[in-house]
Structure formats: structure tokens, C-alpha cells
Design an enzyme around this catalytic site. Structure first.
Site, PDB file in Angstrom:
ATOM      1  N   ARG A 197      -0.231  -4.763   3.025  1.00  0.00           N
ATOM      2  CA  ARG A 197      -1.529  -4.908   2.352  1.00  0.00           C
ATOM      3  C   ARG A 197      -1.217  -4.941   0.853  1.00  0.00           C
ATOM      4  NH1 ARG A 197      -4.752   0.352   2.406  1.00  0.00           N
ATOM      5  NH2 ARG A 197      -5.565  -0.204   4.438  1.00  0.00           N
TER       6      ARG A 197
ATOM      7  N   ASP B 166      -1.333   4.101   3.544  1.00  0.00           N
ATOM      8  CA  ASP B 166      -1.794   3.801   2.182  1.00  0.00           C
ATOM      9  C   ASP B 166      -0.666   4.107   1.203  1.00  0.00           C
ATOM     10  OD1 ASP B 166      -4.359   3.147   3.012  1.00  0.00           O
ATOM     11  OD2 ASP B 166      -5.229   5.087   2.492  1.00  0.00           O
TER      12      ASP B 166
HETATM   13  P1  FDA Z   1     -10.717  -5.133 -10.166  1.00  0.00           P
HETATM   14  O1  FDA Z   1     -10.557  -3.681 -10.429  1.00  0.00           O
HETATM   15  O2  FDA Z   1     -10.261  -6.091 -11.222  1.00  0.00           O
HETATM   16  O3  FDA Z   1     -12.244  -5.402  -9.822  1.00  0.00           O
HETATM   17  C1  FDA Z   1     -12.757  -6.687  -9.561  1.00  0.00           C
HETATM   18  C2  FDA Z   1     -14.252  -6.582  -9.288  1.00  0.00           C
HETATM   19  O4  FDA Z   1     -14.444  -5.846  -8.077  1.00  0.00           O
HETATM   20  C3  FDA Z   1     -15.022  -5.783 -10.328  1.00  0.00           C
HETATM   21  O5  FDA Z   1     -15.424  -6.589 -11.390  1.00  0.00           O
HETATM   22  C4  FDA Z   1     -16.190  -5.268  -9.509  1.00  0.00           C
HETATM   23  O6  FDA Z   1     -17.142  -6.281  -9.310  1.00  0.00           O
HETATM   24  C5  FDA Z   1     -15.558  -4.986  -8.179  1.00  0.00           C
HETATM   25  N1  FDA Z   1     -15.070  -3.593  -8.094  1.00  0.00           N
HETATM   26  C6  FDA Z   1     -13.775  -3.172  -8.105  1.00  0.00           C
HETATM   27  N2  FDA Z   1     -13.705  -1.837  -7.971  1.00  0.00           N
HETATM   28  C7  FDA Z   1     -14.966  -1.404  -7.892  1.00  0.00           C
HETATM   29  C8  FDA Z   1     -15.551  -0.122  -7.738  1.00  0.00           C
HETATM   30  N3  FDA Z   1     -14.819   0.983  -7.647  1.00  0.00           N
HETATM   31  N4  FDA Z   1     -16.912  -0.049  -7.680  1.00  0.00           N
HETATM   32  C9  FDA Z   1     -17.682  -1.155  -7.758  1.00  0.00           C
HETATM   33  N5  FDA Z   1     -17.181  -2.403  -7.905  1.00  0.00           N
HETATM   34  C10 FDA Z   1     -15.860  -2.517  -7.976  1.00  0.00           C
HETATM   35  N6  FDA Z   1      -4.952   1.306  -4.062  1.00  0.00           N
HETATM   36  C11 FDA Z   1      -3.793   1.975  -3.973  1.00  0.00           C
HETATM   37  O7  FDA Z   1      -3.212   2.321  -4.993  1.00  0.00           O
HETATM   38  N7  FDA Z   1      -3.267   2.268  -2.732  1.00  0.00           N
HETATM   39  C12 FDA Z   1      -3.874   1.868  -1.573  1.00  0.00           C
HETATM   40  O8  FDA Z   1      -3.355   2.144  -0.489  1.00  0.00           O
HETATM   41  C13 FDA Z   1      -5.093   1.161  -1.673  1.00  0.00           C
HETATM   42  N8  FDA Z   1      -5.755   0.730  -0.561  1.00  0.00           N
HETATM   43  C14 FDA Z   1      -6.835  -0.111  -0.697  1.00  0.00           C
HETATM   44  C15 FDA Z   1      -7.435  -0.678   0.436  1.00  0.00           C
HETATM   45  C16 FDA Z   1      -8.451  -1.599   0.293  1.00  0.00           C
HETATM   46  C17 FDA Z   1      -9.053  -2.219   1.512  1.00  0.00           C
HETATM   47  C18 FDA Z   1      -8.919  -1.958  -1.013  1.00  0.00           C
HETATM   48  C19 FDA Z   1      -9.986  -2.979  -1.206  1.00  0.00           C
HETATM   49  C20 FDA Z   1      -8.358  -1.364  -2.121  1.00  0.00           C
HETATM   50  C21 FDA Z   1      -7.347  -0.431  -1.985  1.00  0.00           C
HETATM   51  N9  FDA Z   1      -6.783   0.172  -3.101  1.00  0.00           N
HETATM   52  C22 FDA Z   1      -5.616   0.877  -2.957  1.00  0.00           C
HETATM   53  C23 FDA Z   1      -7.474   0.118  -4.425  1.00  0.00           C
HETATM   54  C24 FDA Z   1      -6.947  -0.989  -5.309  1.00  0.00           C
HETATM   55  O9  FDA Z   1      -5.638  -0.681  -5.759  1.00  0.00           O
HETATM   56  C25 FDA Z   1      -7.837  -1.191  -6.539  1.00  0.00           C
HETATM   57  O10 FDA Z   1      -7.828  -0.013  -7.315  1.00  0.00           O
HETATM   58  C26 FDA Z   1      -9.278  -1.542  -6.220  1.00  0.00           C
HETATM   59  O11 FDA Z   1      -9.364  -2.409  -5.123  1.00  0.00           O
HETATM   60  C27 FDA Z   1      -9.948  -2.236  -7.430  1.00  0.00           C
HETATM   61  O12 FDA Z   1      -9.256  -3.398  -7.761  1.00  0.00           O
HETATM   62  P2  FDA Z   1      -9.765  -4.881  -7.425  1.00  0.00           P
HETATM   63  O13 FDA Z   1      -8.624  -5.609  -6.807  1.00  0.00           O
HETATM   64  O14 FDA Z   1     -10.982  -4.856  -6.607  1.00  0.00           O
HETATM   65  O15 FDA Z   1      -9.966  -5.579  -8.831  1.00  0.00           O
END
Ligand code: FDA
Length: 311
Positions: free
Chosen positions: A187, A136
Site C-alpha cells: 500500500r 500499517d
Molecule cells: P494530502 O494530505 O495532500 O491531501 C489531499 C486532499 O485529501 C486534501 O486536500 C483533502 O481534501 C483530503 N484530505 C487529506 N487528509 C485529510 C484529512 N485528514 N481530513 C480531511 N480531508 C483530508 N500513513 C502512514 O504513515 N502509515 C500508514 O500505514 C497509513 N495508512 C493509510 C491507509 C489509507 C487507506 C489511507 C488513505 C492513508 C493512510 N495513511 C497512512 C495516511 C497517509 O500517509 C496520509 O497522511 C493521508 O492519506 C493524507 O494524505 P493524502 O495522500 O490524502 O494527501
């Protein structure tokens, strides 16, 4: 900006020892503890049960034994041994062999070499069992050390390992070229940490635009990239570009977090895309949980409702 403010707020309170004690006591208590939406359980048996349920839905898994920022050699040793034991338990359980970990959990804060050595032990023990280990990405203070250690182990022939890049960081296009040059798996995420303006895009529109650019580069030149996001706009940009560029659906995957957008996980899989669910477990869930709240303040309402119900 609401996003940065809420990240800052939850990052600050995630350092509160009192809150951590209270949350740890109640969050996973009973079947309906308020943290259970995001955390699969506190022990390996619970996470194996959760993993089987995810696999039964036709989705892939990666297990994350939670923990970060350990401050002593003894703690890093304990976390490493626990990972080695988890690897063993996964093999015996017959579930998919894929784990995610953090270098700060393996002692990199205490000494760079300690983190590197513990990572090596995990890679060497898991490689004969065909595990894939994802490192990560933590805050920008760790980007250099994480990529450097990754390159070291890769150079030494340990290839069951991949990294994470964050579209929020301005440096990520260079890092993407650097990791692509050796042919390792990336990733792509937006980035969960509060970062200063000098190193990171501050506006959501900029982070999203960077995500799309990086995703397109990965679809063109990457090795089995993973697009980790719940954002329908990002997902649709990936699908569209993959279609236009002729990248087959088995050449990349989507990844989402346990407890978030289950509907989207299932519908993407039904469309024939590969979807992996990141399943965290363990007793040290508080900082991870706080980052999930910071991403979406509406989650606080969900948690408070859960706490009131429990009390
Ligand atoms: P965004 O934040 O714009 O959200 C889009 C939509 O997704 C929201 O409108 C909501 O519907 C849903 N959503 C997002 N987060 C939510 C929450 N917490 N609760 C409920 N709904 C939510 N980061 C990092 O810095 N280092 C890492 O190694 C990882 N590893 C990682 C693995 C995997 C499999 C995932 C999915 C994510 C990570 N992350 C991460 C976290 C990533 O950086 C990010 O903070 C979150 O995925 C939220 O961003 P989104 O891309 O989902 O978009």
C-alpha cells in the site's frame, strides 16, 4: 512549512494525557460525538454496521482495531486476543475479510520477538479464513523492524500479509524493490508522521513527486498495489499511467480513510476502479484522530463546531 508545523503541533498535543482524557470522554459520546467523522465506533458491532454500509455502496473495506505503542506484555497480549476475536466476529458477520494493524500494538516496542510472535498468531488464525492482513507503517523508527518482521513471516510461508510504504521517506525506492522482489502487496501512502529532514522529504511537492515515481514503479512491477490517498493529483497520475501502461483496473486499487472524500470514493467506483475504505474503530482512537487533524488543520474548525454544538 504549514504541513510539517501542523503535524508537529498535533503530534505534540497527542501526548497530552489531559486532552486525551477529555477527548476520549466526549469525542464518541452520543450519535454526534466530534470524533465520529473519522472513527466508526468503539466496539466490533458498530464497526460491522459501518462496514456493511460501505459494502452496500459497492466499496471494499479494511478494518483497523485502533491501538499503538503498547508498553507491556499484558497489553500486547490483550490486543492480540482482541484481534483474534475480531477475526472470528468478521467471519460470522460475513463481511469482507481484511484487517489492518500496527506492530507497536502487538508489543514490538516491548520486545521485537513479542511483536513478531503476536503477528504470527494473527496470520495463522486468519489464513484458513482467507483473510488479508495489512501491516500499517508507523514512524521511520519502525520501518526496519516492520519490514524485517514482514520478511520473516513471508519466508515462513505466511502469505496473507502485505505492507505499507511512505513516499515521504527517502529510502522508499529501495524498500519498494525489496518488497517487490518477494512479490508481496504494497500500500503506497504519503506518510502521516513528522519525520526529520535526514530521512524524509520535507516539501509537499517532493513528497508528491516521490509518490508518483513509486506509484509508477508499482504499476509496472508490483503485485496488486494499493494507492492510498485522497489527493486528486495523485489519483489522476495513477489513472493516467495505468492507462498508458495498459494496467487493467482490477490489477490495483485505491484506498481512502473512513470519513474523508466520500464523494471521491463513490465516483472512482462508478468509473470502474476498485476502492477500499479503511475503517478504524476501538477505544484507543486519540492518536489516530490527532494525525487526521494534523493532516488538515481545517478539520479543527469542524471539531470545534461539533464540540460547541454538543456542549
Ligand atoms: P494530502 O494530505 O495532500 O491531501 C489531499 C486532499 O485529501 C486534501 O486536500 C483533502 O481534501 C483530503 N484530505 C487529506 N487528509 C485529510 C484529512 N485528514 N481530513 C480531511 N480531508 C483530508 N500513513 C502512514 O504513515 N502509515 C500508514 O500505514 C497509513 N495508512 C493509510 C491507509 C489509507 C487507506 C489511507 C488513505 C492513508 C493512510 N495513511 C497512512 C495516511 C497517509 O500517509 C496520509 O497522511 C493521508 O492519506 C493524507 O494524505 P493524502 O495522500 O490524502 O494527501
Amino acid at each position: 512549512m504549514v504541513g510539517a508545523a501542523s503535524k508537529a503541533f498535533f503530534q505534540a498535543i497527542s501526548r497530552s494525557a489531559v486532552l486525551k482524557r477529555l477527548a476520549t470522554r466526549y469525542g464518541m459520546a452520543g450519535e454526534r460525538g466530534f470524533a465520529r467523522r473519522f472513527i466508526a465506533g468503539e466496539d466490533v458491532e458498530q464497526v460491522i454496521t459501518a462496514a456493511r454500509a460501505v459494502e452496500a455502496r459497492g466499496l471494499a473495506i479494511t478494518l483497523d482495531y485502533l491501538g499503538e505503542s503498547v508498553s507491556s506484555i499484558a497489553e500486547a497480549e490483550r490486543a492480540t486476543r482482541e484481534y483474534l476475536d475480531i477475526i472470528d466476529r468478521i467471519v460470522r458477520a460475513g463481511i469482507e475479510r481484511n484487517v489492518s494493524l500496527k506492530l507497536s500494538q502487538l508489543g514490538v516496542d516491548h520486545a521485537r520477538e513479542l511483536g513478531a510472535r503476536n503477528l504470527r498468531r494473527i496470520l495463522e488464525a486468519s489464513a484458513p479464513h482467507q483473510f488479508f492482513v495489512r501491516i500499517d507503517m508507523e514512524s521511520s523508527a519502525y520501518t526496519d523492524v516492520t519490514l524485517d518482521i514482514f520478511e520473516e513471516v513471508w519466508r515462513d510461508g505466511l502469505r496473507n500479509v502485505g505492507v505499507v510504504l511512505q513516499s515521504a521517506l527517502r529510502r522508499s525506492p529501495d524498500d519498494l524493490r525489496r518488497v517487490n522482489a518477494v512479490g508481496a502487496r504494497i500500500r503506497l501512502v504519503k506518510g502521516a508522521y513528522l519525520e526529520p529532514r535526514e530521512v524524509a522529504w520535507q516539501r509537499k511537492t517532493d513528497v508528491d513527486a516521490a509518490y508518483v515515481q513509486l506509484a509508477q514503479a508499482l504499476l509496472r512491477e508490483g503485485t496488486y498495489p494499493a494507492f492510498a490517498t485522497h489527493d486528486p493529483d495523485m489519483i489522476s497520475a495513477v489513472k493516467t499511467y495505468a492507462g498508458e501502461y495498459g494496467v487493467l483496473r482490477d490489477r490495483f486499487e485505491f484506498q481512502m480513510l473512513h470519513g474523508i472524500r466520500r464523494d471521491l470514493q463513490t465516483s472512482l467506483a462508478a468509473e470502474g476502479y476498485r476502492v477500499r475504505v479503511y475503517i478504524p474503530f476501538g477505544r484507543e482512537w486519540f492518536p489516530y484522530f490527532m494525525r487526521r487533524l494534523g493532516e488538515r488543520p481545517a478539520n479543527v474548525g469542524f471539531v470545534i463546531r461539533g464540540m460547541l454544538r454538543d456542549w
